[in-house]
Motif scaffolding. Structure first.
Motif, PDB file in Angstrom:
ATOM      1  N   GLU A   1      16.865  14.776 -26.137  1.00 15.14           N
ATOM      2  CA  GLU A   1      17.624  15.997 -26.360  1.00 15.14           C
ATOM      3  C   GLU A   1      16.898  16.837 -27.412  1.00 15.14           C
ATOM      4  OE1 GLU A   1      20.118  17.091 -24.636  1.00 15.14           O
ATOM      5  OE2 GLU A   1      20.134  15.257 -23.414  1.00 15.14           O
ATOM      6  N   TYR A   2      16.906  18.149 -27.206  1.00 21.31           N
ATOM      7  CA  TYR A   2      16.149  19.021 -28.101  1.00 21.31           C
ATOM      8  C   TYR A   2      16.610  18.921 -29.556  1.00 21.31           C
ATOM      9  CZ  TYR A   2      14.104  21.314 -23.992  1.00 21.31           C
ATOM     10  OH  TYR A   2      13.421  21.580 -22.839  1.00 21.31           O
ATOM     11  N   ASP A   3      17.895  18.605 -29.773  1.00 21.03           N
ATOM     12  CA  ASP A   3      18.401  18.524 -31.140  1.00 21.03           C
ATOM     13  C   ASP A   3      18.339  17.110 -31.724  1.00 21.03           C
ATOM     14  OD1 ASP A   3      20.321  17.399 -29.560  1.00 21.03           O
ATOM     15  OD2 ASP A   3      21.998  18.616 -30.302  1.00 21.03           O
ATOM     16  N   ASP A   4      17.723  16.170 -30.992  1.00 21.89           N
ATOM     17  CA  ASP A   4      17.568  14.811 -31.506  1.00 21.89           C
ATOM     18  C   ASP A   4      16.647  14.850 -32.726  1.00 21.89           C
ATOM     19  OD1 ASP A   4      15.800  12.208 -31.575  1.00 21.89           O
ATOM     20  OD2 ASP A   4      17.650  11.634 -30.570  1.00 21.89           O
ATOM     21  N   PRO A   5      17.073  14.274 -33.870  1.00 23.77           N
ATOM     22  CA  PRO A   5      16.259  14.347 -35.099  1.00 23.77           C
ATOM     23  C   PRO A   5      14.853  13.772 -34.931  1.00 23.77           C
ATOM     24  CG  PRO A   5      18.472  13.558 -35.576  1.00 23.77           C
ATOM     25  CD  PRO A   5      18.354  13.587 -34.091  1.00 23.77           C
ATOM     26  N   ASP A   6      14.727  12.643 -34.229  1.00 26.99           N
ATOM     27  CA  ASP A   6      13.411  12.045 -34.034  1.00 26.99           C
ATOM     28  C   ASP A   6      12.514  12.950 -33.184  1.00 26.99           C
ATOM     29  OD1 ASP A   6      14.057   9.844 -35.528  1.00 26.99           O
ATOM     30  OD2 ASP A   6      14.615   8.603 -33.815  1.00 26.99           O
ATOM     31  N   PHE A   7      13.105  13.585 -32.184  1.00 25.82           N
ATOM     32  CA  PHE A   7      12.346  14.477 -31.315  1.00 25.82           C
ATOM     33  C   PHE A   7      11.892  15.712 -32.093  1.00 25.82           C
ATOM     34  CE2 PHE A   7      12.228  17.635 -27.693  1.00 25.82           C
ATOM     35  CZ  PHE A   7      11.102  17.091 -27.087  1.00 25.82           C
ATOM     36  N   GLN A   8      12.782  16.271 -32.902  1.00 28.80           N
ATOM     37  CA  GLN A   8      12.418  17.424 -33.722  1.00 28.80           C
ATOM     38  C   GLN A   8      11.342  17.064 -34.738  1.00 28.80           C
ATOM     39  OE1 GLN A   8      13.220  20.702 -33.725  1.00 28.80           O
ATOM     40  NE2 GLN A   8      14.189  20.287 -31.742  1.00 28.80           N
ATOM     41  N   ALA A   9      11.446  15.877 -35.325  1.00 29.32           N
ATOM     42  CA  ALA A   9      10.427  15.431 -36.285  1.00 29.32           C
ATOM     43  C   ALA A   9       9.074  15.307 -35.616  1.00 29.32           C
ATOM     44  CB  ALA A   9      10.847  14.089 -36.900  1.00 29.32           C
ATOM     45  N   LEU A  10       9.074  14.820 -34.377  1.00 30.95           N
ATOM     46  CA  LEU A  10       7.845  14.665 -33.607  1.00 30.95           C
ATOM     47  C   LEU A  10       7.172  16.017 -33.376  1.00 30.95           C
ATOM     48  CD1 LEU A  10       6.068  12.824 -31.699  1.00 30.95           C
ATOM     49  CD2 LEU A  10       7.632  13.484 -29.894  1.00 30.95           C
ATOM     50  N   ILE A  11       7.927  16.978 -32.873  1.00 30.14           N
ATOM     51  CA  ILE A  11       7.373  18.301 -32.565  1.00 30.14           C
ATOM     52  C   ILE A  11       6.894  19.001 -33.837  1.00 30.14           C
ATOM     53  CG2 ILE A  11       7.922  20.601 -31.678  1.00 30.14           C
ATOM     54  CD1 ILE A  11       9.833  19.247 -29.713  1.00 30.14           C
ATOM     55  N   ASN A  12       7.709  18.951 -34.889  1.00 29.37           N
ATOM     56  CA  ASN A  12       7.322  19.600 -36.142  1.00 29.37           C
ATOM     57  C   ASN A  12       6.059  18.992 -36.729  1.00 29.37           C
ATOM     58  OD1 ASN A  12       9.548  21.304 -36.013  1.00 29.37           O
ATOM     59  ND2 ASN A  12      10.842  19.969 -37.259  1.00 29.37           N
ATOM     60  N   ALA A  13       5.928  17.671 -36.619  1.00 28.97           N
ATOM     61  CA  ALA A  13       4.765  16.992 -37.201  1.00 28.97           C
ATOM     62  C   ALA A  13       3.481  17.379 -36.488  1.00 28.97           C
ATOM     63  CB  ALA A  13       4.966  15.473 -37.150  1.00 28.97           C
ATOM     64  N   TYR A  14       3.483  17.383 -35.144  1.00 27.82           N
ATOM     65  CA  TYR A  14       2.203  17.696 -34.505  1.00 27.82           C
ATOM     66  C   TYR A  14       1.884  19.181 -34.555  1.00 27.82           C
ATOM     67  CZ  TYR A  14       4.189  18.787 -29.757  1.00 27.82           C
ATOM     68  OH  TYR A  14       4.847  19.322 -28.671  1.00 27.82           O
ATOM     69  N   HIS A  15       2.909  20.046 -34.634  1.00 25.42           N
ATOM     70  CA  HIS A  15       2.635  21.471 -34.855  1.00 25.42           C
ATOM     71  C   HIS A  15       1.994  21.674 -36.225  1.00 25.42           C
ATOM     72  CE1 HIS A  15       3.936  23.623 -31.408  1.00 25.42           C
ATOM     73  NE2 HIS A  15       5.193  23.235 -31.467  1.00 25.42           N
ATOM     74  N   ASN A  16       2.519  20.990 -37.217  1.00 26.39           N
ATOM     75  CA  ASN A  16       1.991  21.094 -38.571  1.00 26.39           C
ATOM     76  C   ASN A  16       0.555  20.575 -38.632  1.00 26.39           C
ATOM     77  OD1 ASN A  16       2.087  21.671 -41.324  1.00 26.39           O
ATOM     78  ND2 ASN A  16       2.845  19.634 -41.852  1.00 26.39           N
ATOM     79  N   ALA A  17       0.297  19.452 -37.960  1.00 24.40           N
ATOM     80  CA  ALA A  17      -1.046  18.877 -37.954  1.00 24.40           C
ATOM     81  C   ALA A  17      -2.036  19.797 -37.251  1.00 24.40           C
ATOM     82  CB  ALA A  17      -1.026  17.505 -37.296  1.00 24.40           C
ATOM     83  N   ALA A  18      -1.621  20.379 -36.132  1.00 23.58           N
ATOM     84  CA  ALA A  18      -2.508  21.295 -35.403  1.00 23.58           C
ATOM     85  C   ALA A  18      -2.853  22.507 -36.253  1.00 23.58           C
ATOM     86  CB  ALA A  18      -1.852  21.735 -34.097  1.00 23.58           C
ATOM     87  N   LYS A  19      -1.867  23.012 -37.004  1.00 23.32           N
ATOM     88  CA  LYS A  19      -2.090  24.182 -37.859  1.00 23.32           C
ATOM     89  C   LYS A  19      -3.045  23.844 -38.996  1.00 23.32           C
ATOM     90  CE  LYS A  19       1.178  25.423 -40.676  1.00 23.32           C
ATOM     91  NZ  LYS A  19       2.487  25.896 -41.208  1.00 23.32           N
TER      92      LYS A  19
END
Length: 489
Positions: free
Chosen positions: A191-209
């Motif tokens: 689910e898009y609002d799942d905390p683990d899923f959000q942490a995953l997306i935020n982490a790799y976006h941050n790493a890519a940046k």
């Protein structure tokens, strides 16, 4: 007597110093003797090599150097001696025709969180080949349409709920591509609002940046303490932990008699082989491959789709022609399917041109020569690092006229059919080519066609669309932009 002892001591010290210098000189000569036949290249400066001269877009600088030194040349990047490959022929001859000799993997400091495991970071070996073949075979048999349809539904619903208000296209599509690869790995979506899923997306976006700011540590490892390098390491570790949390949840429901996704097939192999011989995947392989497939299967595809949207907004005539073809072939009552592809030549050509214009990985990850390689009259010694500049293919004026212009017709013949262009290798080639090609190509087709078939996308009022120029990091990151979407009638 004391004076004599002093003189003898000085003589011994001098002799030892001379011996030490001779040993150092001998080691340098031995090392350099293997470099005699290395391709020539530009001189750099001590310690830093050519790093200070690469400028904002290193791929363009390297293309300029290739004009002077040839398509295979040597550079010193920090502490690393690297043979650069430019142009299709050079990349093909080394990565494909000499693939068994050029597919090693040096230590990649940026990806230390993978601990040298998985098909991204593992060195070339029988174990690597078996794991890679296993994963490719699984992905090639997937029903991609089945694995993407729910996410396309969710993405379209998300955009509808925006009611024409501006939104960040990259963030929206990232959640979808992450869930597609997550479904393939685990057999269920998050689910898009799942905390683990959000942490995953935020982490790799941050790493890519951060990757463009901290990539220097791959060539100057002793700079690991710099703030940007530490931040990148922390971002990747956060990503790894987020994936591991999802993986551990998944393991709790494991049933050896059922297969929910690719992770289960790996676990089946581990459990079966544990009884008789060495496992194909151990625990660390499982983690590393899960992390590798997550980041390469989500970030790269979402980045490619974001570039696609930016180009379609920049070239509205192309977008209108694309929509006209979809309307004619598909109609308005259903979404485009993979079966429609043969009847959609302009659509397919547009997707190919999108990949050409902004190939999301300007450079290959570093390879390593596993044996001495003789190519184009040069000797590349065992252990030498190799990198391909893919930009030198896709922005090569000898292959593409006006390469910076967006022209889908490049990929169509006089009869209106899609044509094959030698050298068009957006997924690379050889034994380290992208293992997810069979997934990425249909996934990009299904998502992008569904969106442009369903919506009309526009730049928000009062905003200016940025030029299609990105930032080079682990991927070629597009500039930030927002869009408005309205249902087509």
């Amino acid at each position: 007597m004391a004076l004599l002892e002093t003189q003898v001591g000085q003589l011994v010290d001098t002799t030892l110093l001379l011996c030490l210098l001779l040993v150092v000189l001998f080691l340098i000569l031995v090392k350099d003797s293997k470099s005699v036949y290395l391709p020539p290249g530009p001189w750099g400066v001590p310690v830093l090599g050519v790093l200070p001269f690469l400028r904002k877009d290193p791929q363009l600088t390297l293309m300029e150097w290739a004009k002077k030194y040839g398509n295979i040349f040597t550079v010193k990047m920090g502490t690393r001696t690297i043979v650069m490959l430019n142009g299709y022929e050079a990349i093909r001859d080394v990565f494909q025709r000499k693939g068994a000799l050029s597919s090693g993997r040096p230590h990649l400091l940026t990806f230390d969180f993978l601990r040298g495991k998985g098909i991204l970071c593992a060195d070339y070996s029988k174990g690597f080949k078996r794991q890679r073949e296993f994963i490719i075979k699984y992905l090639s048999k997937l029903d991609v349409e089945k694995h993407t349809e729910d996410e396309i539904d969710a993405l379209i619903q998300y955009i509808r709920h925006k009611n024409g208000q501006p939104f960040d296209f990259n963030n929206a599509v990232s959640a979808s591509t992450s869930n597609v690869i997550g479904t393939i790995l685990f057999g269920s979506r998050q689910e898009y609002d799942d905390p683990d899923f959000q942490a995953l997306i935020n982490a790799y976006h941050n790493a890519a940046k951060l990757s463009s700011q901290a990539s220097v540590q791959n060539f100057l490892p002793f700079l690991w303490f710099l703030p940007q390098c530490r931040k990148l390491s922390i971002a990747w570790e956060a990503f790894a932990e987020a994936v591991n949390r999802i993986l551990e949840k998944h393991k709790m429901g494991y049933n050896p008699l059922a297969t929910r996704g690719l992770i289960d097939t790996m676990m089946h192999q581990t459990n079966e082989n544990n009884q008789n011989s060495k496992s194909l995947f151990d625990t660390e392989d499982l983690k590393a491959n899960c992390q590798t497939l997550y980041v390469t299967g989500s970030e790269t595809t979402s980045t490619a789709l974001t570039w696609g949207m930016l180009f379609l907004l920049s070239y509205p005539d192309v977008c209108k022609k694309l929509q006209s073809e979809l309307d004619e072939v598909v109609g308005k009552s259903r979404r485009p399917t993979l079966e429609d592809r043969p009847k959609l030549p302009f659509t397919c050509a547009t997707l190919m041109e999108l990949q050409r214009c902004n190939n999301i990985t300007p450079f290959s990850a570093p390879h390593k020569a596993t044996q001495d390689i003789r190519v184009h009259g040069y000797l590349i010694p065992k252990g030498t690092q190799l990198m391909a500049n893919y930009w030198s293919i896709f922005m090569n004026e000898r292959i593409w006229s006006n390469p910076h212009d967006f022209q889908p017709m490049r990929f169509m013949d006089d009869c209106g059919n899609v044509k094959k262009v030698e050298g068009f290798i957006p997924f690379s080639l050889g034994k380290r080519s992208c293992p997810g090609e069979s997934l990425a190509k249909p996934e990009m087709f299904l998502i992008l066609t569904a969106l442009v078939h369903t919506f009309t996308f526009q730049v928000p009022d009062g905003e200016v669309l940025p030029a299609p120029v990105g930032t080079t990091g682990s991927v070629y990151v597009p500039p930030k932009f927002t869009v408005c979407a309205r249902p087509r009638t």
